[in-house]
Design a protein around this motif. Structure first.
Motif, PDB file in Angstrom:
ATOM      1  N   GLU A  79       0.831  -1.204   0.000  1.00  0.00           N
ATOM      2  CA  GLU A  79       0.000   0.000   0.000  1.00  0.00           C
ATOM      3  C   GLU A  79       0.868   1.258   0.000  1.00  0.00           C
ATOM      4  N   LYS A  80       0.248   2.345  -0.444  1.00  0.00           N
ATOM      5  CA  LYS A  80       0.900   3.643  -0.326  1.00  0.00           C
ATOM      6  C   LYS A  80       0.811   4.068   1.135  1.00  0.00           C
ATOM      7  N   ALA A  81       1.689   4.990   1.579  1.00  0.00           N
ATOM      8  CA  ALA A  81       2.939   5.406   0.993  1.00  0.00           C
ATOM      9  C   ALA A  81       3.948   4.272   1.185  1.00  0.00           C
ATOM     10  N   HIS A 150      -5.009   7.178  16.197  1.00  0.00           N
ATOM     11  CA  HIS A 150      -5.384   6.774  14.829  1.00  0.00           C
ATOM     12  C   HIS A 150      -4.199   6.937  13.877  1.00  0.00           C
ATOM     13  N   ARG A 151      -4.084   6.017  12.921  1.00  0.00           N
ATOM     14  CA  ARG A 151      -2.939   6.062  12.008  1.00  0.00           C
ATOM     15  C   ARG A 151      -2.870   7.349  11.195  1.00  0.00           C
ATOM     16  N   ASN A 152      -3.968   8.077  11.044  1.00  0.00           N
ATOM     17  CA  ASN A 152      -3.939   9.314  10.262  1.00  0.00           C
ATOM     18  C   ASN A 152      -3.221  10.456  10.977  1.00  0.00           C
ATOM     19  N   VAL A 153      -3.143  10.387  12.321  1.00  0.00           N
ATOM     20  CA  VAL A 153      -2.513  11.491  13.071  1.00  0.00           C
ATOM     21  C   VAL A 153      -1.405  11.040  14.024  1.00  0.00           C
ATOM     22  N   LEU A 163       1.944  11.696   3.933  1.00  0.00           N
ATOM     23  CA  LEU A 163       2.084  10.280   3.568  1.00  0.00           C
ATOM     24  C   LEU A 163       0.736   9.633   3.242  1.00  0.00           C
ATOM     25  N   ASP A 164      -0.344  10.157   3.826  1.00  0.00           N
ATOM     26  CA  ASP A 164      -1.639   9.533   3.568  1.00  0.00           C
ATOM     27  C   ASP A 164      -2.315  10.090   2.314  1.00  0.00           C
ATOM     28  N   LEU A 165      -2.218  11.404   2.116  1.00  0.00           N
ATOM     29  CA  LEU A 165      -2.974  12.058   1.032  1.00  0.00           C
ATOM     30  C   LEU A 165      -2.075  12.783   0.034  1.00  0.00           C
ATOM     31  N   GLY A 166      -1.028  13.444   0.547  1.00  0.00           N
ATOM     32  CA  GLY A 166      -0.156  14.259  -0.302  1.00  0.00           C
ATOM     33  C   GLY A 166       0.543  13.439  -1.369  1.00  0.00           C
ATOM     34  N   ILE A 167       0.705  12.155  -1.107  1.00  0.00           N
ATOM     35  CA  ILE A 167       1.359  11.321  -2.121  1.00  0.00           C
ATOM     36  C   ILE A 167       0.524  11.260  -3.406  1.00  0.00           C
ATOM     37  N   TYR A 168      -0.787  11.451  -3.291  1.00  0.00           N
ATOM     38  CA  TYR A 168      -1.617  11.477  -4.505  1.00  0.00           C
ATOM     39  C   TYR A 168      -1.356  12.760  -5.309  1.00  0.00           C
ATOM     40  N   SER A 169      -1.162  13.872  -4.608  1.00  0.00           N
ATOM     41  CA  SER A 169      -0.825  15.124  -5.306  1.00  0.00           C
ATOM     42  C   SER A 169       0.523  14.959  -6.008  1.00  0.00           C
TER      43      SER A 169
HETATM   44  O1  LIG Z   1      -5.460   6.287   0.399  1.00  0.00           O
HETATM   45  C1  LIG Z   1      -6.366   6.789   1.003  1.00  0.00           C
HETATM   46  O2  LIG Z   1      -7.477   7.130   0.335  1.00  0.00           O
HETATM   47  C2  LIG Z   1      -8.689   7.403   1.015  1.00  0.00           C
HETATM   48  C3  LIG Z   1      -8.451   8.095   2.340  1.00  0.00           C
HETATM   49  O3  LIG Z   1      -9.648   8.249   3.035  1.00  0.00           O
HETATM   50  C4  LIG Z   1      -7.481   7.325   3.164  1.00  0.00           C
HETATM   51  O4  LIG Z   1      -7.207   7.984   4.376  1.00  0.00           O
HETATM   52  C5  LIG Z   1      -6.195   7.144   2.420  1.00  0.00           C
HETATM   53  O5  LIG Z   1      -5.394   6.229   3.105  1.00  0.00           O
END
Ligand SMILES: O=C1OC[C@@H](O)[C@H](O)[C@H]1O
Ligand SMILES: NC(=O)C1=CN([C@@H]2O[C@H](COP(=O)(O)OP(=O)(O)OC[C@H]3O[C@@H](n4cnc5c(N)ncnc54)[C@H](OP(=O)(O)O)[C@@H]3O)[C@@H](O)[C@H]2O)C=CC1
Length: 265
Positions: A79-81, A150-153, A163-169
């Protein structure tokens, strides 16, 4: 997927693996295709019947989980990241190459027909030379909605927006201004600036902005390209999307035209 079975593993207990089999696997593939609930990842990677490992743990654990699988010659989809830093990613790629074992990050948006179409349009010079671009994935969910564990924070789990969202940008930036060039023309970007806002309770980033300069533009390489990647929890990529005019989440600006992609990206 046909002819595939899922032998799961649990980092925490055999019981949670058994629950996973009962609730998620058996209803899908039936009791006639039995699925082994392993209590540890070590048991899973030693099983000669396991063809490939999917790593779907928090970011903090990707390196150790992937290394365990690779050193046992198991192909890995992670999985990402992919890891928390470049050194870890480099070590995993080296290990996979040495063993000639498949290793891939599960960055699904790269394979969207939309992504492929945008890359093709750039390569076909439909917007001319790319001068500048921006990409944003921001959820508009205040970090306080998450428990600090929580893993998000949680920093111990490598949480945070980047690492959770910015990698998509960043993926959108790389796939448009870098991967559209032939391999021998690609040059890594310089980070010209960045800013980060810490989440008040844990210090994980709740908002990150990165300015990149690519020395070689796409598709012909006649100049440089500026790229801005943004990500945030507290604000949204497009607050007005349901009521007013939509704002693009990605803008790829060429000297002859512009491609806009509407989020979420
Ligand atoms: O990759 C993701 O996409 C959806 C998001 O809600 C989630 O936090 C993230 O890990
Ligand atoms: N591609 C996409 O669209 C998405 C990708 N993701 C990615 O998937 C991965 C997992 O995210 P998500 O499923 O939300 O994560 P979870 O917090 O739900 O954790 C997933 C599993 O990891 C194990 N785990 C959880 N916490 C710990 C810990 N502290 N130490 C060791 N193992 C732990 C648990 O396995 P067990 O129960 O066996 O112990 C858990 O079931 C991340 O890399 C995330 O970025 C997430 C959402 C969407």
């Amino acid at each position: 997927m046909t002819n595939a079975k899922t032998p799961p593993a649990s980092s925490s207990s055999k019981q949670s693996a058994e629950e996973y089999v009962e609730q998620c696997v058996t209803p899908m593939q039936g009791k006639e295709t039995p699925c082994t609930p392993y209590g540890t990842y070590e048991e899973l990677v030693k099983d000669p019947n396991v063809d490939v490992i999917y790593v779907g743990t928090p970011h903090s654990h990707h390196y150790q989980n992937c290394m365990l699988a690779l050193t046992n010659n198991k192909p890995v989809l992670c999985e990402k990241a992919i890891t928390v830093n470049a050194a870890q990613a480099t070590a995993l790629v080296k290990e996979a190459k040495q063993r000639k074992v498949f290793f891939m990050e599960a960055e699904w948006t790269r394979y969207f027909p939309l992504s492929i179409a945008v890359r093709q349009k750039i390569q076909q010079e439909q917007i001319g030379e790319v001068v500048r671009m921006s990409a944003d994935l921001s959820t508009g969910e205040a970090p306080e909605i998450y428990d600090t564990g929580h893993r998000n924070v949680n920093k111990d789990l490598a949480g945070g927006a980047l690492l959770d969202l910015g990698i998509y940008s960043l993926l959108w930036i790389f796939q448009t201004v870098y991967h559209t060039l032939p391999k021998n023309k690609r040059k890594p970007p310089q980070v010209r600036g960045s800013a980060m806002t810490p989440e008040p309770r844990t210090g994980a980033d709740e908002s990150t902005t990165i300015l990149l300069e690519f020395p070689v533009s796409s598709p012909t390489g006649s100049r440089n390209t500026h790229a801005i990647a943004t990500t945030a929890m507290r604000v949204h990529f497009d607050h007005a999307r349901e009521t007013e005019s939509a704002t693009p989440a990605v803008r790829v600006q060429g000297d002859k035209g512009e491609i806009q992609v509407f989020g979420p990206i």
